[in-house]
Design a protein around this motif. Structure first.
Motif, PDB file in Angstrom:
ATOM      1  N   ARG A 129       9.322  79.912  18.920  1.00 49.18           N
ATOM      2  CA  ARG A 129       8.510  81.121  18.754  1.00 49.18           C
ATOM      3  C   ARG A 129       8.852  81.903  17.488  1.00 49.18           C
ATOM      4  N   LEU A 130       9.858  81.470  16.756  1.00 45.93           N
ATOM      5  CA  LEU A 130      10.262  82.216  15.572  1.00 45.93           C
ATOM      6  C   LEU A 130       9.175  82.234  14.505  1.00 45.93           C
ATOM      7  N   GLN A 131       8.403  81.163  14.439  1.00 47.40           N
ATOM      8  CA  GLN A 131       7.335  81.088  13.448  1.00 47.40           C
ATOM      9  C   GLN A 131       5.991  81.550  14.004  1.00 47.40           C
ATOM     10  N   SER A 132       5.776  81.354  15.301  1.00 47.29           N
ATOM     11  CA  SER A 132       4.460  81.665  15.873  1.00 47.29           C
ATOM     12  C   SER A 132       4.291  83.138  16.232  1.00 47.29           C
ATOM     13  N   CYS A 133       5.397  83.841  16.480  1.00 44.99           N
ATOM     14  CA  CYS A 133       5.318  85.258  16.855  1.00 44.99           C
ATOM     15  C   CYS A 133       5.546  86.133  15.628  1.00 44.99           C
ATOM     16  N   ASN A 134       4.683  87.107  15.435  1.00 44.26           N
ATOM     17  CA  ASN A 134       4.753  87.964  14.250  1.00 44.26           C
ATOM     18  C   ASN A 134       5.638  89.190  14.432  1.00 44.26           C
ATOM     19  N   ASN A 135       5.922  89.560  15.669  1.00 45.62           N
ATOM     20  CA  ASN A 135       6.754  90.727  15.918  1.00 45.62           C
ATOM     21  C   ASN A 135       7.407  90.600  17.286  1.00 45.62           C
ATOM     22  N   ILE A 136       8.262  91.549  17.616  1.00 44.55           N
ATOM     23  CA  ILE A 136       9.025  91.472  18.855  1.00 44.55           C
ATOM     24  C   ILE A 136       8.124  91.626  20.074  1.00 44.55           C
ATOM     25  N   GLN A 137       7.052  92.408  19.944  1.00 36.66           N
ATOM     26  CA  GLN A 137       6.143  92.570  21.080  1.00 36.66           C
ATOM     27  C   GLN A 137       5.459  91.247  21.428  1.00 36.66           C
ATOM     28  N   GLU A 138       5.041  90.505  20.410  1.00 37.11           N
ATOM     29  CA  GLU A 138       4.420  89.200  20.661  1.00 37.11           C
ATOM     30  C   GLU A 138       5.413  88.240  21.299  1.00 37.11           C
ATOM     31  N   LEU A 139       6.665  88.300  20.859  1.00 36.14           N
ATOM     32  CA  LEU A 139       7.688  87.435  21.443  1.00 36.14           C
ATOM     33  C   LEU A 139       7.875  87.735  22.922  1.00 36.14           C
ATOM     34  N   ILE A 140       8.006  89.013  23.261  1.00 38.49           N
ATOM     35  CA  ILE A 140       8.188  89.396  24.657  1.00 38.49           C
ATOM     36  C   ILE A 140       6.982  88.989  25.498  1.00 38.49           C
ATOM     37  N   PHE A 141       5.792  89.278  24.988  1.00 36.72           N
ATOM     38  CA  PHE A 141       4.578  88.969  25.740  1.00 36.72           C
ATOM     39  C   PHE A 141       4.454  87.469  25.988  1.00 36.72           C
TER      40      PHE A 141
END
Length: 287
Positions: A81-93
């Motif tokens: 997810r390091l490349q696919s998520c743009n911010n911490i909120q996207e990572l959590i979601f």
């Protein structure tokens, strides 16, 4: 996002759920956010003093935080997810929506520990390493599961379900098997950790027991692992061939049973236990 936070709430402490809520509502008081609200403060991360402090840096990248994720058993969840998520909120979601409730709960608790470690340094000038943060989060997770009396399992259909945790330590083993219970203890405020084990026969009768004191304050899971290693070694030396080893640490049993290779300093101990278990086919694990 509220539904997402509720998803992890049942398997993580309220304080961890509250932290996720603050992150997802953009109200976590990082230095970058404080500066954007005209608060006069330094912008650099207090832990590394290298880059501006914002959530992604602090919880994912700063000062070896990746090692904390690895110790918690979440490295393989994070890396893709390091490349696919743009911010911490996207990572959590994404993690809350696509992973199990157990994984979501562990993530929430780990983020709480990392944020707490940051605050301890800012306000009290005390901090722990990323590895220690991961071990602390893992220990807190284990305690939370035990106190709440439940674990999360996945059925054959891939659906997540909660089942009551049943303490079966007092049940006798199968015929011809011995049972060995292991445990760790912490000796007050001294810098030492105790480990112990006890063998009983299939009728619950005491056979032998042993204990040891290790200089150094180990994490709960590390202490359990040391006790497990000592018990298995003792069984091999005494020629026992059919033994069920029990620990009240679900995380330890999962780590030993997993085929995945870890990369934390905790991993060599787990590898050693696996090697010992492979020497005797009828050694089994139970939590």
């Amino acid at each position: 996002m509220t539904h997402t936070l509720e998803y992890s709430a049942n398997v993580s402490p309220p304080k961890a759920k509250h932290l996720l809520s603050r992150i997802c509502k953009d109200c976590l008081p990082t230095r970058t956010r404080l500066r954007n609200h005209f608060v006069q403060c330094q912008e650099e991360c207090p832990l590394c003093s290298q880059v501006p402090e914002e959530e992604w840096h602090l919880l994912v990248e700063c000062e070896g935080s990746r090692e904390a994720w690895s110790v918690m058993g979440l490295e393989q969840i994070l890396t893709p997810r390091l490349q696919s998520c743009n911010n911490i909120q996207e990572l959590i979601f994404d993690i809350c929506c696509r992973e199990s409730k157990e994984v979501a709960g562990k993530m929430a608790l780990l983020m709480w520990v990392l944020w707490q470690n940051r605050n301890n340094f800012v306000w009290h000038e005390t901090r722990i390493s990323a590895r220690q943060a991961g071990l602390q989060a893992m220990s807190m997770w284990e305690d939370w599961i035990q106190v709440n009396g439940q674990v999360v399992t996945t059925n054959k259909a891939g659906q997540q379900q909660h089942v009551a945790h049943v303490n079966e330590q007092q049940q006798p083993p199968r015929y011809s098997y011995l049972k060995c219970n292991v445990d760790a203890s912490f000796l007050g405020t001294t810098n030492a950790t105790g480990s112990g084990w006890c063998f009983r026969d299939n009728q619950g009768r005491f056979l032998l027991a042993g204990s040891n004191v290790i200089l150094g304050r180990l994490n709960t899971i590390e202490g359990e692992a040391v006790a497990m290693k000592e018990a298995i070694s003792e069984a091999i030396q005494r020629g026992f061939t059919h033994v069920i080893f029990e620990s009240d640490s679900q995380i330890l049993i999962d780590a030993i049973s997993s085929r995945q290779q870890g990369y934390s300093t905790f991993s060599p101990l787990i590898s050693n236990i696996r090697s010992l278990l492979s020497l005797v086919p009828n050694f089994e694990l139970f939590d």
